[in-house]
Scaffold this active site. Structure first.
Site, PDB file in Angstrom:
ATOM      1  N   GLY A  23      -0.788 -12.186   2.394  1.00  0.00           N
ATOM      2  CA  GLY A  23      -0.623 -11.909   0.971  1.00  0.00           C
ATOM      3  C   GLY A  23       0.698 -11.203   0.743  1.00  0.00           C
ATOM      4  N   SER A  27      -1.087  -5.877  -1.312  1.00  0.00           N
ATOM      5  CA  SER A  27      -2.281  -6.693  -1.557  1.00  0.00           C
ATOM      6  C   SER A  27      -3.494  -6.204  -0.758  1.00  0.00           C
ATOM      7  CB  SER A  27      -1.991  -8.162  -1.222  1.00  0.00           C
ATOM      8  OG  SER A  27      -1.622  -8.286   0.139  1.00  0.00           O
ATOM      9  N   LYS A  29      -3.492  -5.890   2.819  1.00  0.00           N
ATOM     10  CA  LYS A  29      -3.551  -6.498   4.164  1.00  0.00           C
ATOM     11  C   LYS A  29      -3.834  -5.442   5.237  1.00  0.00           C
ATOM     12  CE  LYS A  29       0.689  -8.034   4.020  1.00  0.00           C
ATOM     13  NZ  LYS A  29       1.084  -7.444   2.728  1.00  0.00           N
ATOM     14  N   THR A  30      -3.061  -4.344   5.166  1.00  0.00           N
ATOM     15  CA  THR A  30      -3.210  -3.322   6.207  1.00  0.00           C
ATOM     16  C   THR A  30      -4.561  -2.623   6.093  1.00  0.00           C
ATOM     17  OG1 THR A  30      -0.823  -3.047   6.251  1.00  0.00           O
ATOM     18  CG2 THR A  30      -2.118  -1.278   7.237  1.00  0.00           C
ATOM     19  N   GLU A  96       2.171  -6.511  10.289  1.00  0.00           N
ATOM     20  CA  GLU A  96       3.544  -6.923   9.970  1.00  0.00           C
ATOM     21  C   GLU A  96       3.976  -8.108  10.844  1.00  0.00           C
ATOM     22  OE1 GLU A  96       4.732  -5.689   7.370  1.00  0.00           O
ATOM     23  OE2 GLU A  96       3.889  -3.680   7.146  1.00  0.00           O
ATOM     24  N   ALA A  97       3.082  -9.066  10.986  1.00  0.00           N
ATOM     25  CA  ALA A  97       3.330 -10.207  11.886  1.00  0.00           C
ATOM     26  C   ALA A  97       4.558 -11.009  11.482  1.00  0.00           C
ATOM     27  CB  ALA A  97       2.101 -11.106  11.918  1.00  0.00           C
TER      28      ALA A  97
HETATM   29  N1  LIG Z   1       0.163  -3.340  -7.742  1.00  0.00           N
HETATM   30  C1  LIG Z   1      -0.774  -3.017  -6.866  1.00  0.00           C
HETATM   31  N2  LIG Z   1      -1.839  -3.823  -6.685  1.00  0.00           N
HETATM   32  C2  LIG Z   1      -2.809  -3.494  -5.806  1.00  0.00           C
HETATM   33  N3  LIG Z   1      -2.793  -2.385  -5.023  1.00  0.00           N
HETATM   34  C3  LIG Z   1      -1.745  -1.558  -5.144  1.00  0.00           C
HETATM   35  C4  LIG Z   1      -0.691  -1.821  -6.064  1.00  0.00           C
HETATM   36  N4  LIG Z   1       0.209  -0.815  -5.965  1.00  0.00           N
HETATM   37  C5  LIG Z   1      -0.262   0.032  -5.027  1.00  0.00           C
HETATM   38  N5  LIG Z   1      -1.430  -0.394  -4.505  1.00  0.00           N
HETATM   39  C6  LIG Z   1      -2.173   0.288  -3.442  1.00  0.00           C
HETATM   40  O1  LIG Z   1      -1.880  -0.373  -2.223  1.00  0.00           O
HETATM   41  C7  LIG Z   1      -3.079  -0.404  -1.436  1.00  0.00           C
HETATM   42  C8  LIG Z   1      -2.990  -1.506  -0.399  1.00  0.00           C
HETATM   43  O2  LIG Z   1      -2.127  -1.054   0.619  1.00  0.00           O
HETATM   44  P1  LIG Z   1      -1.915  -1.868   1.950  1.00  0.00           P
HETATM   45  O3  LIG Z   1      -3.220  -2.215   2.585  1.00  0.00           O
HETATM   46  O4  LIG Z   1      -0.961  -1.042   2.791  1.00  0.00           O
HETATM   47  O5  LIG Z   1      -1.218  -3.199   1.412  1.00  0.00           O
HETATM   48  P2  LIG Z   1      -0.302  -4.253   2.178  1.00  0.00           P
HETATM   49  O6  LIG Z   1      -0.461  -4.038   3.660  1.00  0.00           O
HETATM   50  O7  LIG Z   1      -0.802  -5.599   1.742  1.00  0.00           O
HETATM   51  O8  LIG Z   1       1.097  -3.993   1.706  1.00  0.00           O
HETATM   52  C9  LIG Z   1      -4.168  -0.599  -2.458  1.00  0.00           C
HETATM   53  O9  LIG Z   1      -5.421  -0.139  -1.969  1.00  0.00           O
HETATM   54  C10 LIG Z   1      -3.691   0.222  -3.639  1.00  0.00           C
HETATM   55  O10 LIG Z   1      -4.174   1.545  -3.600  1.00  0.00           O
HETATM   56  C1  LIG Z   2       9.062  -9.255   0.747  1.00  0.00           C
HETATM   57  C2  LIG Z   2       9.801  -8.667   1.902  1.00  0.00           C
HETATM   58  C3  LIG Z   2       9.363  -7.496   2.485  1.00  0.00           C
HETATM   59  N1  LIG Z   2      10.047  -6.963   3.529  1.00  0.00           N
HETATM   60  C4  LIG Z   2       9.561  -5.709   4.145  1.00  0.00           C
HETATM   61  C5  LIG Z   2       9.226  -4.589   3.197  1.00  0.00           C
HETATM   62  C6  LIG Z   2       8.166  -3.811   3.939  1.00  0.00           C
HETATM   63  O1  LIG Z   2       8.836  -2.902   4.811  1.00  0.00           O
HETATM   64  C7  LIG Z   2       7.441  -4.891   4.755  1.00  0.00           C
HETATM   65  C8  LIG Z   2       6.146  -5.353   4.140  1.00  0.00           C
HETATM   66  O2  LIG Z   2       5.189  -4.354   4.220  1.00  0.00           O
HETATM   67  P1  LIG Z   2       3.713  -4.450   3.573  1.00  0.00           P
HETATM   68  O3  LIG Z   2       2.857  -3.742   4.582  1.00  0.00           O
HETATM   69  O4  LIG Z   2       3.354  -5.887   3.421  1.00  0.00           O
HETATM   70  O5  LIG Z   2       3.770  -3.730   2.271  1.00  0.00           O
HETATM   71  O6  LIG Z   2       8.334  -6.003   4.801  1.00  0.00           O
HETATM   72  C9  LIG Z   2      11.174  -7.582   4.032  1.00  0.00           C
HETATM   73  O7  LIG Z   2      11.780  -7.104   5.006  1.00  0.00           O
HETATM   74  N2  LIG Z   2      11.620  -8.737   3.446  1.00  0.00           N
HETATM   75  C10 LIG Z   2      10.970  -9.301   2.409  1.00  0.00           C
HETATM   76  O8  LIG Z   2      11.419 -10.385   1.922  1.00  0.00           O
END
Ligand SMILES: Nc1ncnc2c1ncn2[C@@H]1O[C@H](COP(=O)(O)OP(=O)(O)O)[C@@H](O)[C@H]1O
Ligand SMILES: Cc1cn([C@H]2C[C@H](O)[C@@H](COP(=O)(O)O)O2)c(=O)[nH]c1=O
Ligand SMILES: [Zn+2]
EC number: 2.7.1.21
Length: 200
Positions: A23, A27, A29-30, A96-97
Site C-alpha cells: 500500500g 496505510s 503496512k508496518t 520496507e521491502a
Molecule cells: N492519512 C492517513 N491515513 C491513515 N493513517 C494515517 C494517516 N496519517 C497518519 N496515519 C497514521 O499512520 C498509521 C499507520 O502507520 P504505519 O503502519 O507505519 O504505516 P505504513 O507502514 O503503511 O507507512 C495509522 O495507524 C495512523 O495512525
Molecule cells: C513514495 C516513496 C517513499 N520513499 C520512502 C519514504 C519513507 O522513508 C519510506 C516509506 O515508508 P512507509 O513505512 O511506507 O511510510 O520510503 C521513497 O524513498 N521513495 C518514494 O517514492
C-alpha cells in the site's frame, strides 16, 4: 476483501508461505506486519525480522510504525543476508521491502519452500506511481496479498499513492509527513497538474 489475517490454521500450521502487505505510505503496512509477528511470537514460534540498512528514519535497529509501535529487527544490506540468519526460524518478517534488491523474491521463495512463513511489507508504488523495486514480483509469487489504504489527506477517500510534496526527483528519499502525503487517484492527478502549471 479480508484486511486482517485471522486464519489461525494458516498462522500456526507451519506450512511455508509468502504473505505480502502492500500500500501507500501511512496505510498501516508496518502496524499490520508487527501485529502478525507479535501473534506468531505469542504462539511460541521463532520469529526473525529484517529491514534494509538504509532505512534509518526512526531507529537503526527497530522496525517502527508511524504510531510509534516498534519491534526489534536486523538491518541488512542485501537480501542474500536473510538466508544467513534464518536457520531454525518459523516466521520471517521483512519491512520496507521496496528498498531491497531484485534477489528478494527468490530468497522468499527459498524460505517458503523450506517451510518458513514469510511476511513482507512494502510500498507498492513510488511517488510517481511506478511499481517499486521487487514489490511487483513479490506480489506475483505471494500466496496472499493484502492491500491496505491510508486516508487521502485532501478529500477523505481511500488513498492509493504517496505524493511527494518536496522538489526532489530521486527515487529513494527517506521521509515522513514533511515530504509525503497519501492521496486518492483524483487528488493525486490534481496535485500533479497544479505542480506542472506552477513550474512553467
Ligand atoms: N492519512 C492517513 N491515513 C491513515 N493513517 C494515517 C494517516 N496519517 C497518519 N496515519 C497514521 O499512520 C498509521 C499507520 O502507520 P504505519 O503502519 O507505519 O504505516 P505504513 O507502514 O503503511 O507507512 C495509522 O495507524 C495512523 O495512525
Ligand atoms: C513514495 C516513496 C517513499 N520513499 C520512502 C519514504 C519513507 O522513508 C519510506 C516509506 O515508508 P512507509 O513505512 O511506507 O511510510 O520510503 C521513497 O524513498 N521513495 C518514494 O517514492
Ligand atoms: Zn482525495
Amino acid at each position: 476483501m479480508v484486511v486482517f489475517s485471522e486464519d489461525h490454521r494458516e498462522e500456526t500450521c507451519r506450512r511455508g508461505r509468502i504473505e505480502v502487505i502492500c500500500g501507500s505510505m501511512f496505510s498501516g503496512k508496518t502496524e499490520e506486519l508487527i501485529r502478525r509477528l507479535r501473534r506468531a511470537t505469542f504462539a511460541h514460534q521463532r520469529v526473525e525480522i529484517f529491514k534494509p540498512a538504509i532505512d534509518t528514519r526512526y531507529s537503526e535497529g527497530d522496525v517502527v510504525s508511524h504510531d510509534n509501535n516498534s519491534i526489534k529487527s536486523t538491518p541488512i544490506d542485501s537480501s542474500a543476508s536473510i538466508l544467513l540468519f534464518t536457520s531454525e526460524i518459523d516466521v520471517v518478517g521483512i519491512d520496507e521491502a521496496q528498498f531491497f534488491d531484485d534477489g528478494l523474491p527468490e530468497v522468499c521463495n527459498e524460505l517458503a519452500n523450506q517451510g518458513v512463513r514469510v511476511i513482507v511489507a512494502g510500498l507498492d508504488m513510488d511517488f510517481k506511481g511506478i511499481p517499486f523495486g521487487p514489490m511487483p514480483a513479490l506480489c506475483a509469487i505471494a500466496d496472499e496479498v493484502t492491500k491496505v489504504h491510508a486516508i487521502c489527506v485532501k478529500c477523505g477517500n481511500l488513498a492509493y499513492v504517496s505524493h511527494r510534496t518536496v522538489s526532489n526527483d530521486k527515487r529513494v528519499l527517506l521521509g515522513e509527513k514533511e515530504e509525503y502525503e497519501p492521496l486518492c487517484r483524483c487528488c493525486y492527478q490534481k496535485a500533479l497538474k497544479s505542480e506542472k502549471t506552477t513550474s512553467v
